[in-house]
Motif scaffolding. Sequence first.
Motif, PDB file in Angstrom:
ATOM      1  N   ASP A 180      -2.747   2.089  -5.664  1.00 44.08           N
ATOM      2  CA  ASP A 180      -3.474   2.050  -4.388  1.00 44.08           C
ATOM      3  C   ASP A 180      -4.255   3.341  -4.151  1.00 44.08           C
ATOM      4  N   SER A 205      -7.564  -0.509  -0.761  1.00 48.97           N
ATOM      5  CA  SER A 205      -6.205  -0.829  -0.356  1.00 48.97           C
ATOM      6  C   SER A 205      -6.146  -1.489   1.005  1.00 48.97           C
ATOM      7  N   VAL A 206      -7.061  -1.107   1.900  1.00 47.98           N
ATOM      8  CA  VAL A 206      -7.006  -1.626   3.264  1.00 47.98           C
ATOM      9  C   VAL A 206      -7.868  -2.877   3.466  1.00 47.98           C
ATOM     10  N   ASN A 234       1.143   7.272   7.715  1.00 50.71           N
ATOM     11  CA  ASN A 234       1.871   7.504   6.466  1.00 50.71           C
ATOM     12  C   ASN A 234       3.278   7.984   6.800  1.00 50.71           C
ATOM     13  N   TRP A 252      -9.703   2.350  14.052  1.00 51.82           N
ATOM     14  CA  TRP A 252      -8.645   2.096  13.078  1.00 51.82           C
ATOM     15  C   TRP A 252      -7.539   3.136  13.155  1.00 51.82           C
ATOM     16  N   MET A 263       0.836  -1.207   0.000  1.00 49.38           N
ATOM     17  CA  MET A 263       0.000   0.000   0.000  1.00 49.38           C
ATOM     18  C   MET A 263       0.868   1.253   0.000  1.00 49.38           C
ATOM     19  N   TYR A 313      -1.877   0.358   7.985  1.00 49.31           N
ATOM     20  CA  TYR A 313      -3.277   0.391   8.432  1.00 49.31           C
ATOM     21  C   TYR A 313      -3.540  -0.749   9.408  1.00 49.31           C
ATOM     22  N   THR A 314      -4.256  -0.428  10.483  1.00 54.30           N
ATOM     23  CA  THR A 314      -4.683  -1.424  11.456  1.00 54.30           C
ATOM     24  C   THR A 314      -6.105  -1.099  11.878  1.00 54.30           C
ATOM     25  N   SER A 315      -6.925  -2.127  12.083  1.00 55.61           N
ATOM     26  CA  SER A 315      -8.275  -1.885  12.587  1.00 55.61           C
ATOM     27  C   SER A 315      -8.583  -2.866  13.706  1.00 55.61           C
ATOM     28  N   ILE A 320      -8.474   4.173  -1.237  1.00 53.71           N
ATOM     29  CA  ILE A 320      -7.959   3.797   0.077  1.00 53.71           C
ATOM     30  C   ILE A 320      -8.749   2.656   0.703  1.00 53.71           C
ATOM     31  N   GLN A 321     -10.085   2.645   0.539  1.00 56.89           N
ATOM     32  CA  GLN A 321     -10.864   1.573   1.155  1.00 56.89           C
ATOM     33  C   GLN A 321     -10.610   0.217   0.497  1.00 56.89           C
ATOM     34  N   LEU A 358      -4.225   4.777  10.694  1.00 52.55           N
ATOM     35  CA  LEU A 358      -3.557   4.905   9.407  1.00 52.55           C
ATOM     36  C   LEU A 358      -2.323   5.775   9.598  1.00 52.55           C
TER      37      LEU A 358
END
Length: 250
Positions: free
Chosen positions: A239, A245-246, A27, A23, A1, A6-8, A242-243, A25
């Motif tokens: 990518d 990509s995650v 960068n 979540w 990505m 990203y973590t949720s 974004i939705q 994010l």
Amino acid sequence: MNDLMYTSSAPPVSLKDFVESFWMLDNPSENKEVVLLPDGRIDIIFSQSPTEPFHIVLLGIGTHPEEVVIAEKTKTFAISFNLLATEYILHESVSDLLNYAKNLPIDFWEFSANDISDFDQFCIKASKKIEGELSNQKIDERKRKLFDLIYSSNGAIPIKELSEKVIWSERQINRYFNQQYGISLKAYCGILRFRASFKHIKEGKLFPEQNFSDQSHFIKEIKRLSGFLPKELSQNKNDRFIQFSVLPKK
């Protein structure tokens, strides 16, 4: 990505009617241009970067794609809410935030920049704050059932059937949706069906699986809400979406 991290995390079971997820994010590299697609959620965003001090933003429902730039070294923690949360947790209508956002007080729920360094601790603190907002409140079970049916069907349940099952007239439900969220129930269900198609489109399944009437209707709705054809979304070049990509890989 492209270096985005990203973590949720799912909310505690006691909050599942109100919180969709927590979540994070991050960068760590250069500016990243992405497209945010409508997903039917209400978000509180906690963010900071070298160019922007810590700030907290409330995002209303989006009905069209939005191109944004995630600045380099931006860290974002967030709470994504189901709609029932606006009335019982945020205690306000978000009808004026359709496709819009507003800044929340810098000390909202006693959060600070220190709280967006440890994601697990952020989730624990946010959960406790939300539980506090819900304490001693009587939830309208008709509304709870309404949203349970909407979300469990990914917006595919007919409005007439919803009305009959919750014993609430279609006119009253639509009035509630417009006053509280700034959108009709039909339009909101369309967004949920669109969101539910993300996984299928990412897997290259470019045909309707979410109660669209036919292939033409499917393509038209995807293009209307995303600005792109299903094939372009599935390719997700650079990518950009974004939705997509995650989304977890198969």
